[in-house]
Design a protein around this motif. Structure first.
Motif, PDB file in Angstrom:
ATOM      1  N   ASN A   4       3.823 -34.794  67.643  1.00  0.00           N
ATOM      2  CA  ASN A   4       3.838 -34.086  68.928  1.00  0.00           C
ATOM      3  C   ASN A   4       4.451 -32.698  68.756  1.00  0.00           C
ATOM      4  N   THR A   5       3.650 -31.808  68.191  1.00  0.00           N
ATOM      5  CA  THR A   5       4.204 -30.497  67.840  1.00  0.00           C
ATOM      6  C   THR A   5       4.072 -29.492  68.974  1.00  0.00           C
ATOM      7  N   PHE A   6       3.378 -29.849  70.027  1.00  0.00           N
ATOM      8  CA  PHE A   6       3.232 -28.981  71.203  1.00  0.00           C
ATOM      9  C   PHE A   6       2.720 -27.597  70.802  1.00  0.00           C
ATOM     10  N   GLY A   7       1.739 -27.584  69.934  1.00  0.00           N
ATOM     11  CA  GLY A   7       1.164 -26.319  69.502  1.00  0.00           C
ATOM     12  C   GLY A   7       1.993 -25.572  68.483  1.00  0.00           C
ATOM     13  N   GLY A   8       3.174 -26.084  68.174  1.00  0.00           N
ATOM     14  CA  GLY A   8       4.049 -25.418  67.201  1.00  0.00           C
ATOM     15  C   GLY A   8       3.739 -25.866  65.787  1.00  0.00           C
ATOM     16  N   PRO A   9       4.563 -25.447  64.842  1.00  0.00           N
ATOM     17  CA  PRO A   9       4.318 -25.800  63.444  1.00  0.00           C
ATOM     18  C   PRO A   9       4.552 -27.287  63.195  1.00  0.00           C
ATOM     19  N   SER A  10       3.787 -27.839  62.247  1.00  0.00           N
ATOM     20  CA  SER A  10       3.983 -29.246  61.882  1.00  0.00           C
ATOM     21  C   SER A  10       4.836 -29.312  60.622  1.00  0.00           C
ATOM     22  N   ALA A  11       5.169 -30.544  60.237  1.00  0.00           N
ATOM     23  CA  ALA A  11       6.042 -30.733  59.076  1.00  0.00           C
ATOM     24  C   ALA A  11       5.467 -30.056  57.836  1.00  0.00           C
ATOM     25  N   ARG A  12       4.163 -30.150  57.678  1.00  0.00           N
ATOM     26  CA  ARG A  12       3.532 -29.619  56.474  1.00  0.00           C
ATOM     27  C   ARG A  12       3.733 -28.095  56.333  1.00  0.00           C
ATOM     28  N   GLU A  13       3.738 -27.396  57.492  1.00  0.00           N
ATOM     29  CA  GLU A  13       3.871 -25.934  57.417  1.00  0.00           C
ATOM     30  C   GLU A  13       5.315 -25.491  57.255  1.00  0.00           C
ATOM     31  N   LEU A  14       6.268 -26.380  57.608  1.00  0.00           N
ATOM     32  CA  LEU A  14       7.651 -25.912  57.700  1.00  0.00           C
ATOM     33  C   LEU A  14       8.471 -26.073  56.426  1.00  0.00           C
ATOM     34  N   PHE A  15       8.241 -27.168  55.689  1.00  0.00           N
ATOM     35  CA  PHE A  15       9.216 -27.505  54.657  1.00  0.00           C
ATOM     36  C   PHE A  15       8.771 -27.082  53.267  1.00  0.00           C
ATOM     37  N   SER A  16       9.782 -26.647  52.491  1.00  0.00           N
ATOM     38  CA  SER A  16       9.515 -26.300  51.104  1.00  0.00           C
ATOM     39  C   SER A  16       9.851 -27.507  50.229  1.00  0.00           C
ATOM     40  N   MET A  17       8.847 -28.036  49.556  1.00  0.00           N
ATOM     41  CA  MET A  17       9.056 -29.284  48.815  1.00  0.00           C
ATOM     42  C   MET A  17      10.020 -29.167  47.628  1.00  0.00           C
ATOM     43  N   PRO A  18       9.936 -28.114  46.784  1.00  0.00           N
ATOM     44  CA  PRO A  18      10.905 -28.041  45.670  1.00  0.00           C
ATOM     45  C   PRO A  18      12.351 -27.980  46.179  1.00  0.00           C
ATOM     46  N   PHE A  19      12.554 -27.295  47.297  1.00  0.00           N
ATOM     47  CA  PHE A  19      13.882 -27.208  47.911  1.00  0.00           C
ATOM     48  C   PHE A  19      14.389 -28.604  48.276  1.00  0.00           C
ATOM     49  N   VAL A  20      13.502 -29.380  48.898  1.00  0.00           N
ATOM     50  CA  VAL A  20      13.889 -30.724  49.334  1.00  0.00           C
ATOM     51  C   VAL A  20      14.142 -31.635  48.135  1.00  0.00           C
ATOM     52  N   LEU A  21      13.330 -31.473  47.082  1.00  0.00           N
ATOM     53  CA  LEU A  21      13.541 -32.294  45.889  1.00  0.00           C
ATOM     54  C   LEU A  21      14.911 -31.991  45.281  1.00  0.00           C
ATOM     55  N   THR A  22      15.280 -30.702  45.249  1.00  0.00           N
ATOM     56  CA  THR A  22      16.600 -30.327  44.725  1.00  0.00           C
ATOM     57  C   THR A  22      17.702 -30.992  45.538  1.00  0.00           C
ATOM     58  N   GLU A  23      17.584 -30.904  46.878  1.00  0.00           N
ATOM     59  CA  GLU A  23      18.572 -31.555  47.749  1.00  0.00           C
ATOM     60  C   GLU A  23      18.702 -33.039  47.410  1.00  0.00           C
ATOM     61  N   THR A  24      17.537 -33.692  47.277  1.00  0.00           N
ATOM     62  CA  THR A  24      17.522 -35.131  47.007  1.00  0.00           C
ATOM     63  C   THR A  24      18.219 -35.445  45.695  1.00  0.00           C
ATOM     64  N   LEU A  25      17.901 -34.654  44.656  1.00  0.00           N
ATOM     65  CA  LEU A  25      18.498 -34.930  43.349  1.00  0.00           C
ATOM     66  C   LEU A  25      20.002 -34.668  43.371  1.00  0.00           C
ATOM     67  N   ILE A  26      20.432 -33.622  44.094  1.00  0.00           N
ATOM     68  CA  ILE A  26      21.870 -33.349  44.188  1.00  0.00           C
ATOM     69  C   ILE A  26      22.590 -34.542  44.809  1.00  0.00           C
ATOM     70  N   LEU A  27      22.027 -35.078  45.894  1.00  0.00           N
ATOM     71  CA  LEU A  27      22.683 -36.204  46.555  1.00  0.00           C
ATOM     72  C   LEU A  27      22.673 -37.449  45.667  1.00  0.00           C
ATOM     73  N   LEU A  28      21.588 -37.613  44.912  1.00  0.00           N
ATOM     74  CA  LEU A  28      21.486 -38.763  44.007  1.00  0.00           C
ATOM     75  C   LEU A  28      22.536 -38.661  42.905  1.00  0.00           C
ATOM     76  N   VAL A  29      22.674 -37.469  42.310  1.00  0.00           N
ATOM     77  CA  VAL A  29      23.687 -37.274  41.267  1.00  0.00           C
ATOM     78  C   VAL A  29      25.073 -37.523  41.850  1.00  0.00           C
ATOM     79  N   SER A  30      25.310 -37.075  43.104  1.00  0.00           N
ATOM     80  CA  SER A  30      26.636 -37.263  43.689  1.00  0.00           C
ATOM     81  C   SER A  30      26.921 -38.747  43.913  1.00  0.00           C
TER      82      SER A  30
END
Lengths: 125, 206
Positions: B54-80
């Motif tokens: 329900n994006t109400f004409g706005g951007p969807s998840a696919r347009e908003l997120f940078s995947m390498p950025f998110v992978l880095t976040e995930t790996l940092i939390l996993l290492v921690s």
């Protein structure tokens, strides 16, 4: 005296086993994160199977971390840990699957869609 | 001689046994809290899943997120999560204060790095006009990821307190117990993040 050494030895042995458990858990988790990431980013399958694959990897990783990081297993000392965990899994799946199911049907049973509030449906194609 | 040592040992063992018992009760109580927290996250996940298109004409998840950025976040939390495991290992089995402190500090810094990345992402979204007011999807997103971020913040505050306590008092039954409970909390947050990573970011990118 020998008894003391035995205690220390056991401690050391338990420490080594715990280390092994953390390392295994960590390596498995990294693998289980990287694989779905590349499958999705490279769009290796069609959409529906990509979604199922991602969910499958996440659930596998859930169990890997529960066993190797939280050390919950059949041998867990208070059996209650396990019972509470199983009950939570049950309620969580009930809650999530139930909500999705109900909302899916709600969306598709709607006859009136006002232009100001178009409900595009939530289910991934 | 031997009987004397034995009775002496027995007596010295008894209070330890009792406090170990209360530690395990505390751990069990905390486990129940963690499970109720899982229910909280399940409700927010369900809400997000219902709202995600329900994006109400706005951007969807696919347009908003940078995947390498998110992978880095995930790996940092996993290492921690892993480094916290090491801290808890040294507290429970090797009784070495300095290593516990060192690994707790590493975990703390990784947690701060994770939060900083999340704050960067939120600020970027906000500045581009994609705040929680933009659409149902973004409300769900900020609630889900923000709640997880708040938990991580709480964990970090707790961890800084624990670092000070271990530093001052050393490895005692009390501090070992606290390392245990915070460990449950920290590993749990990593597990929740795995699901955010999968349901919000991976499935969003498909």
């Amino acid at each position: 005296m020998t008894n003391d050494f035995k205690v220390i030895d056991e401690q050391y042995e338990a420490g080594r086993r715990a280390l092994g458990s953390y390392v295994t858990g960590f390596v498995l988790s990294v693998i289980l994160t990287i694989i779905p990431y590349f499958i999705v980013v490279r769009h290796m399958f069609e959409e529906q199977s990509l979604i199922w694959a991602a969910v499958l990897f996440a659930v596998t990783q859930l169990f890997v971390q529960v066993v190797f990081f939280l050390h919950l297993s059949k041998k867990s000392k208070p059996l209650w840990n396990m019972i509470v965990f199983a009950f939570t899994i049950f309620v969580v799946s009930f809650l999530v699957i139930g909500s999705l199911w109900i909302m899916y049907n709600l969306n598709y049973n709607m006859t009136d869609t006002s232009p100001a509030n178009t409900n595009e449906g939530y289910i991934p194609k | 001689m031997t009987t004397e040592t034995l009775t002496h040992q027995k007596e010295s063992l008894r209070p330890r046994r009792e406090s170990a018992d209360s530690e395990s009760k505390a751990l069990f109580g905390f486990w129940i809290y963690i499970m109720s927290d899982a229910l909280l996250f399940a409700s927010i996940f369900a809400t997000y899943a219902v709202l995600q298109n329900n994006t109400f004409g706005g951007p969807s998840a696919r347009e908003l997120f940078s995947m390498p950025f998110v992978l880095t976040e995930t790996l940092i939390l996993l290492v921690s999560s892993f480094t916290f495991g090491l801290a808890s290992l040294y507290a429970h089995h090797h009784n070495s204060k300095n290593k516990v402190l060192a690994w707790l500090l590493v975990t703390f810094l990784l947690g701060v790095a994770f939060l900083a990345m999340e704050a960067t992402e939120f600020t970027k979204l906000f500045q581009e006009g994609n705040s929680w007011q933009r659409s149902g999807f973004l409300s769900g997103f900020f609630t889900l990821v923000g709640t997880h971020g708040l938990h991580v913040t709480a964990g970090l505050i707790w961890m800084s307190g624990l670092i000070v306590q271990v530093w001052r008092r050393g490895i005692t039954t009390t501090t070992i117990g606290k390392v245990g409970t915070l460990g449950l909390f920290w590993h749990f947050l990593d597990i929740v993040w795995i699901f955010i990573f999968t349901f919000v970011y991976l499935i969003g990118a498909i």
